[in-house]
Write a protein that holds these residues in place. Structure first.
Motif, short mmCIF file in Angstrom:
data_model
loop_
_atom_site.label_atom_id
_atom_site.label_comp_id
_atom_site.label_asym_id
_atom_site.label_seq_id
_atom_site.Cartn_x
_atom_site.Cartn_y
_atom_site.Cartn_z
N GLN A 17 0.85 -1.19 0.00
CA GLN A 17 0.00 0.00 0.00
C GLN A 17 0.89 1.25 0.00
O GLN A 17 1.98 1.24 0.58
N ILE A 18 0.41 2.31 -0.63
CA ILE A 18 1.19 3.54 -0.74
C ILE A 18 0.44 4.66 -0.05
O ILE A 18 -0.75 4.88 -0.30
N GLN A 19 1.11 5.33 0.82
CA GLN A 19 0.53 6.47 1.54
C GLN A 19 1.40 7.70 1.30
O GLN A 19 2.62 7.66 1.50
N LEU A 20 0.78 8.78 0.88
CA LEU A 20 1.51 10.02 0.60
C LEU A 20 1.20 11.05 1.69
O LEU A 20 0.04 11.34 1.96
N VAL B 150 5.46 7.94 1.64
CA VAL B 150 6.29 8.95 0.98
C VAL B 150 5.93 10.30 1.56
O VAL B 150 4.77 10.72 1.51
N CYS B 151 6.92 10.98 2.12
CA CYS B 151 6.73 12.30 2.71
C CYS B 151 7.45 13.33 1.82
O CYS B 151 8.67 13.27 1.64
N GLY B 152 6.68 14.27 1.26
CA GLY B 152 7.28 15.28 0.40
C GLY B 152 6.24 16.08 -0.33
O GLY B 152 5.03 15.99 -0.03
N ASP B 153 6.69 16.82 -1.31
CA ASP B 153 5.82 17.67 -2.11
C ASP B 153 5.06 16.79 -3.10
O ASP B 153 5.68 16.17 -3.98
N PRO B 154 3.74 16.71 -3.01
CA PRO B 154 2.99 15.83 -3.91
C PRO B 154 3.20 16.17 -5.38
O PRO B 154 3.29 15.25 -6.22
N GLN B 155 3.30 17.45 -5.72
CA GLN B 155 3.48 17.82 -7.12
C GLN B 155 4.82 17.31 -7.66
O GLN B 155 4.91 16.80 -8.76
#
Length: 213
Positions: A87-90, A198-203
């Protein structure tokens, strides 16, 4: 008319038992009373009483071994199902706040019951302080802790390929070029067994991966 002479009548008194046999003869021996007669054998064309015939005795050689019931064609073995993708979590975060967001994610994982050895943290920019501290004692000591697998392990993207897979991988996109992020994110996805955070700028993340995460 002539008279017909009457036949002499023998009265019962004249018939006494003949206890004495005639001269020269012996009295017959009384015969025993016969019991019930066995059933007569059936005559041809007439069925007799039904009597089941005793089973024929068969030697062990005559007895054929029981054959197993024929089964249908063997079903083809089901193909091995591939493991489900993680699973992917942003978690949206700025470049400066990505490392702090990753730390908070690790704390939540540990509080939820995850073992420390289940978590791998990858940074795309500056090293995590823990990794910098451990590397000061040499790479051998640093990777020995990775191999022990009993604590959270922090690695920068340049050396993350050497890290083994773990159930949870957390990526802090805290800097670095787009090329570094483009390499680190697919690697993190391959190393994650159940969950990728993933922690960061979504764009920036979507532009690097083509909205693949």
């Amino acid at each position: 008319m002539p008279l017909i002479p009457e036949e002499p009548q023998i009265h019962e008194s004249a018939q006494g038992p003949r206890a004495t046999p005639a001269s020269g003869r012996t009295a017959p021996t009384p015969r025993p009373v016969p019991g019930p007669r066995p059933a007569a054998p059936p005559r041809p064309g007439r069925p007799g009483p039904f009597r089941p015939a005793p089973p024929a005795q068969r030697s062990p050689r005559d007895v054929a071994p029981a054959k197993p019931a024929p089964s249908g064609p063997a079903a083809p073995a089901a193909p091995a199902t591939a493991s489900a993708p993680p699973q992917i979590q942003l978690i949206p975060a700025s470049v400066d706040g990505a490392l702090d967001a990753a730390e908070e994610a690790v704390d939540m994982l540990l509080e939820s019951g995850r073992a420390p050895g289940d978590v791998l943290v990858i940074t795309t920019g500056e090293q995590h302080p823990w990794a910098a501290h451990e590397l000061s004692f040499g790479e051998a000591s640093y990777w020995a802790q990775h191999d022990a697998g009993d604590d959270v392990f922090y690695a920068e993207a340049a050396v993350a390929e050497r890290a083994a897979s773990r159930p949870v991988v957390v990526v802090a996109v805290n800097g670095g070029s787009d090329a570094v992020a483009a390499t680190a994110l697919p690697l993190a996805h391959a190393r994650a067994g159940a969950l990728l955070i993933v922690c960061g700028d979504p764009q920036k993340i979507n532009s690097v991966l083509g909205a693949g995460v």
